[in-house]
Write a protein that holds these residues in place. Structure first.
Motif, mmCIF file in Angstrom:
data_model
loop_
_atom_site.group_PDB
_atom_site.id
_atom_site.type_symbol
_atom_site.label_atom_id
_atom_site.label_comp_id
_atom_site.label_asym_id
_atom_site.label_seq_id
_atom_site.Cartn_x
_atom_site.Cartn_y
_atom_site.Cartn_z
ATOM 1 N N TYR A 1 0.734 -1.546 0.105
ATOM 2 C CA TYR A 1 0.042 0.112 -0.123
ATOM 3 C C TYR A 1 0.912 1.227 -0.031
ATOM 4 C CZ TYR A 1 -3.743 -3.162 1.079
ATOM 5 O OH TYR A 1 -4.689 -4.254 1.002
ATOM 6 N N VAL B 1 2.903 6.279 12.305
ATOM 7 C CA VAL B 1 1.312 5.702 11.968
ATOM 8 C C VAL B 1 0.491 6.934 11.931
ATOM 9 C CG1 VAL B 1 -0.049 3.953 13.039
ATOM 10 C CG2 VAL B 1 2.193 3.658 13.215
ATOM 11 N N CYS C 1 0.848 8.778 8.558
ATOM 12 C CA CYS C 1 0.923 8.172 7.324
ATOM 13 C C CYS C 1 -0.503 8.405 6.564
ATOM 14 C CB CYS C 1 1.014 6.497 7.410
ATOM 15 S SG CYS C 1 1.045 5.923 5.829
ATOM 16 N N PRO C 2 -0.611 9.085 5.519
ATOM 17 C CA PRO C 2 -1.572 9.855 4.987
ATOM 18 C C PRO C 2 -2.474 8.615 4.206
ATOM 19 C CG PRO C 2 0.424 10.510 3.575
ATOM 20 C CD PRO C 2 0.882 9.908 4.792
ATOM 21 N N SER C 3 -1.777 7.507 3.770
ATOM 22 C CA SER C 3 -2.424 6.481 3.062
ATOM 23 C C SER C 3 -2.735 5.274 3.836
ATOM 24 C CB SER C 3 -1.651 6.103 1.786
ATOM 25 O OG SER C 3 -0.179 5.701 2.314
ATOM 26 N N GLY C 4 -2.340 5.580 5.137
ATOM 27 C CA GLY C 4 -2.758 4.308 5.970
ATOM 28 C C GLY C 4 -2.010 3.017 5.702
ATOM 29 N N ALA C 5 -0.536 3.244 5.165
ATOM 30 C CA ALA C 5 0.194 2.360 4.789
ATOM 31 C C ALA C 5 0.963 1.695 5.965
ATOM 32 C CB ALA C 5 1.143 2.388 3.494
#
Lengths: 145, 600, 312, 587
Positions: free
Chosen positions: D520, D559, D562-566
């Motif tokens: 991701y 955590v 992290c903008p894309s939740g990866a």
């Protein structure tokens, strides 16, 4: 809804960092210090872990105020975690204002492991402040269909 | 057309002080006036030696000797002698006893009895022109040494000659050179000790003034023998004329390729620098001299190591006196054996003495070793002036001792003088007559060494001070017998334990005066009297009434001049001195025209 | 029998409709493959035509635009009943889109703003025997899945032709993706960004700048230049069209599947890279984001956790 | 080797040995003045002359300088030698009659009084006898050449250039050390400008810390060692046969990889100067506890005797408890150890000086095992205890003359009366404070500090030796004032805790840490700038970020950002926290 008949009891969510504020809270407890019970504590490893989504989620779930507590600047166990929290909370406060939510409902405090007294004082004072502000009523979701 | 006559005018320091340059100028102008300038040449030479007779001139080639000239004699002299050929009797030397003038220089006993080696060129050359030195076989010895002899042969020659150090200690020069030759360490140095701190000694000065090249040549030969690369002449800054002439001589030697690199194309490099002494007597001592040259305070250091191993800048160094270096060229020219014939069995060659004090012919005397004192004093020195009786001679300056009249027939060499309690020293010879108080002489020399002591070692610093204090008390009449014993004891210990030559030799004047003139000491202490009336505090002053009245008519000059107002008397009456008030200053003796004052 | 599809637009700017037309010649393939039974903007089918169809007779209906008034709600429900698959087409249907920003006010506020002191619209107007009614103007705009069950979402404002093509392919294909899938890659836009390799070792900003204040360099990452590019928080798929036009991404493809509230995540990312620990300096830097809601919730306000502004 | 006979004894010595050394080798005593084993011989005093047989007779030579030669015959005691020495001494005594060393040597040679007196007679006992040791030490050994001989002959004296204060003098005291008559004196002043009562710091450049030092090895005080200032001296190197002295040793920083750290940096003592009423630093004989401890130490400056500044034992001593402790303006905490060491002082001072003892206390805290018994024993021995804080220490001369020089004014709260106790000496039991550098040490190990400034333990009751950070322990006074038994107990505890982890072999790292779901991750690099431990690195080939689990401490900052939740944070995932949120707000 008043549970103990003393009017509005604000529901507060407190994100406490494990190394400082959480220990401070523990010290307050161990030292038998009196403080308002309204604070519902969620332990996070560092105040830097608190994602603005959690804060919005807390308000959405009916919290009247959110406290984020971390170590004093320079004392953070991870050196700069508290600084990141400061950056996010400052921007989030500005956005809450646009959402029509009084920014005092979100509060960022530095409480070290030794400041049991201070923790007790902050939670009591925050409770009274929110009691004055009254409950936070957000538009219920089912309003539309 | 070469000049037919040369006027050798003496320009040594003594004569210059008596204005000899004015005589020379007068001569030059007079000769020019008479148009004789290309017939007669005026030459200014170094010190001729007979300083008592200065300003003096020798007319060559006939060797006529004129003395005590003054500019106003010049016109008469030029006309009489140089034009008309009749030498002027009035200006000639008249020996005291015979009253008849002696025209020829070599007839004068002062000169005839001398044997010139170190002073071979005195009065014959102009020291400021190297050509005149070369004309008299100058640098021939150097050429011979560099081209025909190996360093070892040079050394051999000096050894055969039996030459010993003329600085005073008399250390065999050949042995000293050999030590330095054998010592390891590069570069090696040769030093010429021109400090000559002794009061009354001026032979080194006149050698450098009248014949600087002889010293330079000597040093060159010495350097060649021991393989030295640099030379230093340590000369007293109080000898300005000598320094000036030395500088000129060095410059001229360099121009002629006799100093610097590749001398006379023999690949031998050597040069000499001049270090001017600041006037400390102690710097005459070898190690003190070296530290002075190195820029450190002039303070001797304990030996060994000797200079041969650890000298200037820590390198092997050979230090010799001016006269020693000056003797080297003749030895090389004429061979060591020739030099060894002169002098006694252990002390070879000649020694220059500066004859001063109560003597008629004051001046520089170069005599062969072994000559007796009597010959020097009476034959050469012309006896004691003023009909006074000869009492003693002080040799070796403040480090030397006093030799009484009884030892007048003592042959002079290193060993004999040492036995007599004195030492050869630099060559100072002070004649004393009956009017000299030996205690005062001892005090004078001790005052000198005490003042010149460097103060490093306790015996010399404290001892000289103490001896001077005792002697002063004796001359003031407060001396006691204990003082005398203490004086002797201290003198012995100071002589034995002092660190350097100054300390070990400072007591000599005291010890010798006490040995030969103990009676004078006793007179001073017991009878509180100074036999020679020199120690004023012990004198009593009395006016002879007869002379005062008959000749002086009671003039009263002494009464007026007496600082203590201790003289009483009326005009035309005999004056008398009140002993209780008299401070024994001696003014009355000086002012009385009629010598009425009697000193007992 | 060609499968029947339907297109409809609720609170929409019409961009998504054109997006379909943007398929250029491919529109012909579509036309051949399917039988479009309802497409008010292009074809003249009426509501009652749809009502007449049996339920589920439409294979897929592509609905774009948010739900703003009761009419749109009615038709949305109608199509849901008639269709096997409903696809929320475009970010307005998916998250509320630009119209959703109306939630910063309510019906009264909006009418007061729009009609200021003029005549405000009335729901029912009777005039000599005839009546004219307007649909109810809801206070709050909601996304499509708040009112009907949505099977798939096609992100974008508007969705790019490639995304539309892929979506149709997926739908017409044999194995349908799981219900609720967003038909676009599930990574952030940075993945496809041409300026991907110019990002600095340490991404920290001392300054934030507004788009009109500076002419951005063409090569390097816009966020690194201090512009609030929301690429890191936005789903990829548009092949960084805006960035190729040298403009920072504003988040129209919505969050990735793991992010519940796009605005909060974008805010967290941008706040975290501000290079200062001093409250005063941070506040000064944040002056470059005067409208946080407008910036972070530009397309997703209705579907955000708070949904709308709290009115007094 | 050289063979020679001295006073009839033949011996063999190495080439280059001086006669003096050869004589000393045969333990024949020869007096010397200007000789010093560490300085080149000067041969100026001529006291050490001996007789050497020469071809021409007996010669007197200075034995300190002249080297032995093969077959030399030397006599060091002949009448000739003694007479010479006696007279040299007499000459010196004539000038300096009262210099002790001269009189000593003179007495040995049977010389009473000098027969004569030098005009420059100097009666002082500490006159300069111009031996030159100081000048040579300063020049040859120290290398500063600050002083030298000036003027010549009888006027010779030791001086600085132009008699001005010399800049090149490094105040090393070498000249004062070698001066046989202490004509050159070395005055040391402490920071108050007064001569120090106790020289606590070493008084020589190379010193043995204390007699009981462990390891018992001398060390060099770099500030006062001459070598570090002028490059000269190094005499200690010369005389050390095993050659153990090395000036080139420097502190080396060695890096030791450790798994655990015990922070036991101890404490500092409170400087009572600010408490002006106690007159520390202003009046004499007012000492702190540590200074008295030094005084009582047998290797201390007074050899363990209790002495006033004027050298006399005190008649009465006042011991003031709680100086700076239990005090609103300074330290509110009790320093815990003072009462007991105050009682120890009471006992020891009484025993050693018989002085009257007064202890001024607030509460006598004799809490430990056997402490109370000791307290009663001290009371029986006659120590007077007065319950009351001392208000002021004043010079006795102020009020009417009492026997002591100092007056302790206090209120005796048990009898409710104001009292003035005359004493000769006051001992201040000054508080224990956290180390001055505790701040930096704390930051270095991530230790936070309790309000009193001492390091904060993980838990005051349940875990006093551990700290918040695993593997970092704290023990002793660094964690708070305590006495030796408690310190030892804590030290053992900390050691045990550390051994426990060591014996386990591996260290459980906290499960809480972050991890990147690479499928991701878009490689947007927002997270990499946030990690203080640089645990996040960018994998160029796959263009994704990656977390090094060993370095990651699990704070979760990345955590949240992290903008894309990866990025997920084990133990504190978004789902878990959201679930907690729903839980706490359920009711």
């Amino acid at each position: 809804m008043s549970r103990n008949g003393r009017g509005f009891e604000p529901r507060i969510v407190g994100f406490l960092c494990n190394w400082c504020s959480y220990s401070g809270a523990d010290l307050a407890g161990v030292s038998r210090m009196k403080s308002a019970p309204n604070l519902r504590i969620i332990r996070v490893m560092c105040s830097g872990r608190v994602d603005p989504s959690f804060i919005l989620r807390a308000f959405q779930l009916g919290a009247d105020g959110v406290l984020v507590a971390g170590c004093h600047p320079g004392d953070c166990h991870y050196q700069e975690g508290n600084a990141k929290a400061l950056r996010r909370v400052l921007l989030l406060k500005r956005m809450l204002r646009d959402f029509g939510i009084d920014e005092h409902r979100l509060r960022l405090e530095w409480i070290s492991a030794a400041e049991g007294e201070r923790f007790a004082a902050v939670s009591t004072e925050f409770t009274e402040q929110l009691r004055a502000l009254g409950p936070l009523v957000l538009a219920r979701r089912a309003e539309v269909a | 057309m070469p000049h037919r006559m040369h006027l050798m005018v003496c320009a040594g320091t003594g004569c210059v002080a008596n204005r000899s340059p004015e005589v020379r100028d007068a001569l030059v102008t007079e000769i020019a006036k008479r148009g004789l300038e290309n017939e007669i040449q005026v030459v200014t030479t170094g010190c001729n030696g007979f300083c008592g007779a200065g300003p003096l001139m020798v007319v060559q080639p006939d060797g006529i000797f004129y003395q005590q000239l003054s500019p106003k004699d010049v016109p008469h002299l030029v006309e009489e002698h140089f034009l008309k050929g009749r030498p002027v009797q009035k200006l000639m030397y008249v020996p005291p006893e015979t009253r008849t003038p002696l025209p020829k220089m070599m007839d004068i006993p002062f000169f005839s009895r001398q044997r010139l080696i170190a002073l071979r060129n005195r009065g014959l050359i102009d020291p400021e022109r190297i050509e005149e030195y070369i004309a008299r076989d100058g640098y021939a010895a150097l050429a011979k040494a560099l081209s025909q002899m190996t360093p070892q042969q040079i050394l051999e020659e000096v050894k055969i000659s039996g030459l010993r150090g003329r600085g005073g200690a008399g250390f065999p020069t050949g042995a000293k050179w050999e030590h330095v030759l054998k010592a390891e360490g590069e570069p090696k140095y040769v030093i010429c000790n021109g400090d000559e701190g002794d009061p009354g000694a001026f032979m080194d000065r006149s050698i450098v003034e009248s014949d600087p090249h002889s010293v330079i040549e000597g040093m060159l030969i010495g350097a060649r023998a021991i393989g030295a690369r640099w030379g230093v002449v340590y000369i007293r800054n109080e000898y300005p004329l000598a320094v000036q002439r030395l500088m000129i001589a060095l410059e001229q030697a360099r121009e002629y390729g006799l100093l610097g690199d590749n001398i006379l194309d023999t690949g031998f490099d050597f040069d000499i620098s001049v270090s001017r002494g600041a006037g400390a007597f102690v710097c005459g001592e070898a190690t003190a001299l070296v530290s002075a040259v190195e820029g450190r305070p002039g303070e001797p250091r304990a030996r060994p190591p000797r200079l041969a191993q650890h000298g200037l800048w820590g390198k092997p160094t050979c230090l010799n006196n001016v006269e020693t270096w000056a003797d080297v060229p003749p030895i090389i020219n004429n061979g060591g054996a020739w030099y060894a014939q002169i002098g006694t069995e252990k002390s070879k060659g000649t020694k220059v003495f500066s004859l001063v004090g109560k003597i008629n012919n004051t001046g520089l005397v170069e005599v062969p070793m072994g000559i007796t004192l009597r010959e020097i004093i009476y034959d050469i020195g012309g006896g004691v002036p003023g009909g006074k009786k000869f009492k003693a001679v002080q040799t070796g300056g403040p480090s030397g001792g006093c030799i009484p009249n009884e030892l007048i027939d003592l042959p002079i060499d290193f060993e004999s003088l040492a036995e007599a309690g004195s030492m050869m020293g630099s060559g100072g010879m002070v004649i004393m007559d009956e009017d000299t108080c030996m205690v005062d002489v001892a005090r004078y020399f001790l005052a000198f060494t005490q003042d010149e002591s460097c103060g490093k070692c306790a015996p010399c610093r404290e001892g000289t001070q103490l001896m001077l204090d005792i002697l002063t008390r004796i001359t003031d009449g407060h001396g006691t017998m204990e003082d005398l014993d203490a004086l002797e004891e201290v003198a012995k210990v100071v002589a034995e334990t002092s660190l350097c030559g100054l300390g070990t030799s400072a007591p000599n004047p005291v010890l010798t005066t006490m040995r030969y003139f103990r009676d004078e000491y006793l007179a001073h202490i017991g009878a509180h009297k100074c036999p020679a009336h020199v120690c004023r505090q012990l004198n009593t002053y009395r006016i002879d009434p007869a002379i005062c009245v008959e000749r002086g008519h009671g003039c009263g000059v002494c009464r007026r001049e007496c600082p203590e107002k201790a003289i009483f008397g009326e005009k035309n009456q005999a004056h008398r001195v009140d002993a209780t008030l008299c401070n024994k200053c001696g003014t009355c003796v000086d002012v009385c025209h009629f010598n009425a004052v009697i000193v007992e | 029998m060609k499968p029947k599809v339907a297109f409809y637009w609720c609170a929409s700017c019409g961009g998504c409709e054109e997006a379909v037309v943007d398929l250029d010649e491919k529109i012909l393939d579509v036309a051949n493959a399917v039988d479009i039974v309802f497409w008010p903007v292009a074809l003249d089918f009426k509501e009652h035509d749809v009502e007449a169809m049996p339920d589920g007779s439409i294979l897929a209906s592509f609905i774009n635009g948010a739900i703003r008034n009761s009419d749109q709600l009615k038709i949305a429900k109608l199509l849901r009943a008639k269709s096997q698959v409903v696809v929320a087409f475009g970010v307005c249907a998916q998250l509320g889109g630009i119209p959703g920003l109306a939630n910063m006010s309510d019906a009264k506020g909006i009418f007061a703003e729009v009609y200021r002191d003029g005549v405000a619209p009335v729901r029912l107007h009777r005039e000599n025997g005839h009546s004219l009614s307007l649909p109810e103007f809801f206070d709050t705009v909601v996304a499509l899945d708040r009112v009907i069950d949505v099977d798939y979402y096609v992100p974008g404002c508007p969705p790019t032709p490639k995304i539309i093509g892929d979506a149709l392919g997926a739908l017409l294909g044999s194995n349908l993706p799981p219900k609720g899938t967003v038909l676009a890659p599930d990574q952030a836009l940075c993945e496809q960004c041409p300026r991907k390799d110019t990002r600095p070792e340490k991404l920290l900003l001392k300054e934030l700048k507004r788009v009109h204040q500076v002419v951005a360099d063409q090569q390097t990452c816009l966020l690194a230049q201090g512009l609030a590019c929301l690429g890191p928080a936005t789903r990829a798929g548009c092949e960084a069209m805006c960035i190729r036009g040298n403009m920072p991404c504003t988040g129209c493809f919505g969050p990735t599947s793991r992010v519940r509230d796009f605005g909060a995540k974008a805010l967290s990312a941008i706040a975290s890279v501000i290079d200062s620990n001093d409250e005063g300096e941070i506040t000064r830097i944040l002056e470059a984001l005067p409208d946080p809601v407008g910036t972070f919730y530009r397309y997703s306000l209705p579907s955000s956790l708070l949904g709308r502004r709290r009115m007094e | 080797m050289i063979r020679l006979t001295i006073d009839g004894k033949t011996t063999e010595v190495e080439r280059g040995t001086t006669l003096l050394h050869a004589a000393r080798f045969l333990d024949i005593k020869i007096p010397t003045l200007c000789y010093h084993p560490l300085i080149k011989p000067f041969a100026a005093c001529r006291l050490c002359v001996v007789e050497v047989k020469r071809s021409w007779g007996m010669e007197l030579v200075p034995s300190c300088h002249v080297a032995c030669q093969e077959g030399m015959e030397v006599s060091t005691g002949s009448s000739h030698v003694l007479a010479a020495r006696r007279l040299v001494l007499e000459l010196m005594l004539a000038r300096w009659p009262n210099v002790p060393i001269l009189r000593k040597y003179a007495a040995e040679l049977g010389l009473e009084k000098p027969r004569f007196a030098s005009p420059l007679r100097d009666e002082r006992e500490d006159a300069c006898i111009l031996c030159g040791l100081c000048v040579r030490a300063c020049d040859e050994v120290v290398g500063a050449s600050a002083i030298s001989f000036a003027e010549r002959g009888i006027g010779r004296r030791v001086a600085t250039p132009f008699n001005l204060e010399s800049e090149s003098c490094i105040a090393c005291g070498a000249c004062a050390l070698v001066c046989p008559t202490s004509y050159i004196k070395f005055e040391a002043e402490d920071h108050r400008g007064k001569p120090p009562e106790f020289l606590l710091d070493p008084n020589t450049a190379i010193y043995m810390p204390t007699a009981q030092a462990v390891p018992k090895v001398p060390s060099i005080d770099r500030d006062s060692c001459i070598h570090f200032q002028t490059g000269g001296c190094q005499k200690c190197v010369e005389v050390c046969e095993p050659g153990a002295v090395n000036h080139k040793m420097v502190d080396e920083e060695i890096e030791v990889e450790v798994g655990q750290v015990l922070v036991a940096i101890g404490y500092d003592t409170f400087d009572p100067t600010p408490m002006a009423q106690y007159a520390y630093g202003r009046l004499d004989n007012v000492y702190t506890g540590l200074e008295v401890e030094r005084m009582l130490n047998s290797t201390g400056p007074t050899g363990g005797r209790v002495l006033l500044k004027n050298g006399k034992p005190p008649r009465a001593v006042g011991i003031v408890h709680c100086v700076g402790s239990r005090d609103e303006n300074y330290h509110r905490y009790c320093s815990r150890v003072c009462c007991m060491y105050a009682l120890k002082f009471a006992h020891v001072v009484k025993e050693r000086s018989g002085a009257e003892i007064y202890n001024f206390y607030i509460d006598m805290r004799a809490f430990g095992k056997g402490y109370e018994e000791f307290y009663s024993r001290v009371l029986n021995e006659g120590a007077n205890v007065i319950r009351g804080k001392v208000a002021e220490v004043v010079q006795a001369g102020w009020s009417k003359q009492k026997e002591g020089a100092l007056l302790l004014r206090c209120e005796d709260t048990l009898i409710g009366r104001f009292r003035e106790i005359p004493v000769d000496m006051v001992i201040l039991c000054n508080a224990i404070e956290p180390r001055r550098d505790a701040e930096q040490v704390g930051r270095l190990f991530g230790l936070s500090r309790s309000p009193d400034g001492f390091f904060l333990e993980r838990h005051p009751k349940l875990d006093p030796v551990a700290t918040m950070t695993d593997g970092i322990f704290v023990a002793g006074c660094a964690q708070g004032p305590k006495d030796i038994p408690d310190v030892v107990a804590q030290a053992c505890a900390a050691a045990a805790r550390m051994m426990a982890t060591i014996s386990k072999g591996e260290v459980e790292i906290d499960p809480v840490r972050a991890e990147v779901m690479e499928e991701y991750c878009s490689g947007c690099r927002v997270c990499s700038a946030l990690c203080p431990y640089s645990a996040i690195s960018y994998v160029a080939e796959r263009k994704v970020s990656q977390v090094n689990s060993a370095l990651c401490k699990g704070c979760g900052t990345c955590v949240a950002a992290c903008p894309s939740g990866a990025m997920t944070g084990y133990g504190f995932t978004d789902r878990q926290i959201n679930a907690e949120l729903e839980g706490v707000l359920a009711v």
